[in-house]
Design a protein around this motif. Structure first.
Motif: not given
Length: 171
Positions: A16-25, A52-70
């Protein structure tokens, strides 16, 4: 400075505290910080310390666990970076470049005789992917280390996030 608040033990903003992307724009707001939480699959945009905006269900790299090293490890980086470029003509619907690799990332990869890779972005779906509400996003991790959102979400993020915005990516 804005990210210092994001790294501490901050109380999460309620929906309820997040105004959302469309309203922020519509209000002409500009994000001054981004917080990505890989395990929660969220991307939050901040202005003056408030989400001001929260996006959920984002997609990541095919191997999402751990920091990118190479290059080629299919991981999404973790750490503190900056949005360093805008690409309206990418292979995906709009893209904002993340300043990976930083000096630490380059040094680690060099120590192991490998390339750290690069070209990590926040972007929409691949060009040509059906752009309709029933199929707004590829429903699994599919990038080579980037952060992907729906095209509609990317349109908002594109308008709200300038080059120079700090980004923290948490595990």
């Amino acid at each position: 400075m804005a990210l210092l608040a994001l790294t501490g033990c901050q109380t999460a903003a309620s929906e309820s505290e997040i105004i959302g992307g469309a309203e922020a724009v519509a209000k002409g707001l500009t994000a001054d910080a981004i917080l990505v939480d890989k395990s929660d699959r969220t991307l939050d945009l901040y202005a003056d310390g408030k989400v001001i905006a929260r996006y959920t269900g984002i997609q990541l790299g095919d191997d999402p666990v751990g920091h990118k090293r190479f290059q080629g490890d299919e991981r999404t980086p973790e750490g503190r970076y900056t949005i360093d470029r805008r690409n309206p003509n990418s292979i995906a619907h709009l893209s904002l470049g993340i300043s990976y690799p930083n000096a630490e990332d380059r040094a680690y990869a060099e120590e192991h005789g490998l390339s750290p890779g690069g070209d990590i972005f926040i972007h929409g779906q691949l060009n040509g992917w059906p752009d309709n509400p029933a199929v707004s996003a590829i429903p699994y991790d599919w990038t080579d280390g980037c952060i992907a959102v729906s095209n509609g979400e990317m349109d908002e993020i594109w308008q709200l996030v300038p080059v120079g915005t700090e980004i923290i990516i948490r595990p």
